[in-house]
Design a protein around this motif. Structure first.
Motif, PDB file in Angstrom:
ATOM      1  N   ILE A   1      -4.569   1.434   1.701  1.00 29.34           N
ATOM      2  CA  ILE A   1      -4.698   2.342   0.544  1.00 29.34           C
ATOM      3  C   ILE A   1      -4.010   1.734  -0.656  1.00 29.34           C
ATOM      4  O   ILE A   1      -4.516   1.777  -1.796  1.00 29.34           O
ATOM      5  CB  ILE A   1      -4.093   3.716   0.901  1.00 29.34           C
ATOM      6  N   ALA A   2      -2.828   1.134  -0.468  1.00 34.76           N
ATOM      7  CA  ALA A   2      -2.095   0.531  -1.593  1.00 34.76           C
ATOM      8  C   ALA A   2      -2.867  -0.620  -2.188  1.00 34.76           C
ATOM      9  O   ALA A   2      -2.933  -0.781  -3.413  1.00 34.76           O
ATOM     10  CB  ALA A   2      -0.734   0.051  -1.102  1.00 34.76           C
TER      11      ALA A   2
ATOM     12  N   GLY B   1      -6.055  -0.877  -2.240  1.00 36.84           N
ATOM     13  CA  GLY B   1      -7.197  -0.318  -2.963  1.00 36.84           C
ATOM     14  C   GLY B   1      -6.781   0.201  -4.321  1.00 36.84           C
ATOM     15  O   GLY B   1      -7.497   0.045  -5.309  1.00 36.84           O
ATOM     16  N   VAL B   2      -5.605   0.818  -4.405  1.00 32.77           N
ATOM     17  CA  VAL B   2      -5.119   1.345  -5.678  1.00 32.77           C
ATOM     18  C   VAL B   2      -4.859   0.205  -6.653  1.00 32.77           C
ATOM     19  O   VAL B   2      -5.188   0.267  -7.833  1.00 32.77           O
ATOM     20  CB  VAL B   2      -3.844   2.165  -5.455  1.00 32.77           C
TER      21      VAL B   2
ATOM     22  N   ALA C   1      -8.085  -1.079  -8.050  1.00 29.96           N
ATOM     23  CA  ALA C   1      -8.674  -0.160  -9.024  1.00 29.96           C
ATOM     24  C   ALA C   1      -7.989  -0.282 -10.353  1.00 29.96           C
ATOM     25  O   ALA C   1      -8.621  -0.250 -11.426  1.00 29.96           O
ATOM     26  CB  ALA C   1      -8.591   1.280  -8.493  1.00 29.96           C
ATOM     27  N   LEU C   2      -6.648  -0.451 -10.374  1.00 30.90           N
ATOM     28  CA  LEU C   2      -5.904  -0.623 -11.630  1.00 30.90           C
ATOM     29  C   LEU C   2      -6.328  -1.887 -12.344  1.00 30.90           C
ATOM     30  O   LEU C   2      -6.463  -1.916 -13.570  1.00 30.90           O
ATOM     31  CB  LEU C   2      -4.399  -0.654 -11.344  1.00 30.90           C
TER      32      LEU C   2
END
Length: 207
Positions: free
Chosen positions: A7-8, A10-11, A14-15
């Motif tokens: 998840i980290a 992926g974040v 996205a940034l």
């Protein structure tokens, strides 16, 4: 790989995508202008430098007067110049030569003691010791002795023996009968030490 880690990631992805899109659309430039604000230009006046001091005037030429020698003054005196004194060093006379004392005359060599009288009369057959005569003892006896300043002998010692009787009789006869003219040195009588004398004893045939 764990779910939280996925998840980290992926974040973060996205940034990155959003930031790239913002730069492309100019949102980033607007955001930079809003933060920086308008830029004002300020004129800074420079201080004028201090005025330069004028150079010193050149030195004036100093005039040196010419050298004038003083006039020669001659002084005349009626007194004549003092005479020149000459000194003469005093030469001392050499001392008189020392008196030379003539050497003393050489001493006359000494003379040895000289036997007095007739040596053949020093002893006879009557002086033969009876015991030596019975034993028919004979031979030459040599004695050593000292001669005094009066010509008499002393300290008789037998240095060549024949028999006790003949040795003893030899020293007795020499001491009692033998006389010498004493030895002399520089004309004075002196003792003589270590003189020798011998007597030869022979048994008589008509004993």
């Amino acid at each position: 790989m764990s779910t939280n880690r996925m998840i980290a990631l992926g974040v973060v992805a996205a940034l990155h995508v959003l930031l790239g899109y913002a730069f492309m659309t100019g949102l980033a430039q607007k955001a930079i202008k809003a933060v920086a604000g308008p830029i004002e230009a300020v004129n800074i006046k420079e201080e004028a430098p201090p005025p330069e001091e004028p150079p010193p005037p050149p030195p004036k030429d100093i005039e040196i007067p010419p050298f004038v020698p003083p006039p020669e003054v001659s002084v005349q005196t009626d007194n004549p110049p003092p005479p020149t004194l000459t000194t003469q060093s005093r030469v001392e006379a050499p001392p008189p030569p020392a008196a030379i004392t003539p050497p003393a005359p050489a001493a006359k060599p000494g003379t040895p003691a000289h036997e007095k009288g007739n040596p053949s009369r020093l002893f006879s057959t009557d002086d033969y010791p009876p015991g030596a005569l019975r034993r028919e003892e004979q031979g030459k006896v040599v004695a050593k002795f000292d001669v005094g300043t009066d010509g008499r002998i002393s300290n008789c010692v037998i240095i060549q023996s024949v028999s006790p009787d003949l040795d003893k009789t030899t020293c007795r006869l020499l001491t009692s009968r033998l006389r010498y003219d004493p030895a002399t040195e520089n004309g004075q009588p002196v003792p003589e030490i270590g003189r020798t004398r011998s007597i030869t004893w022979v048994v008589p045939p008509d004993r």
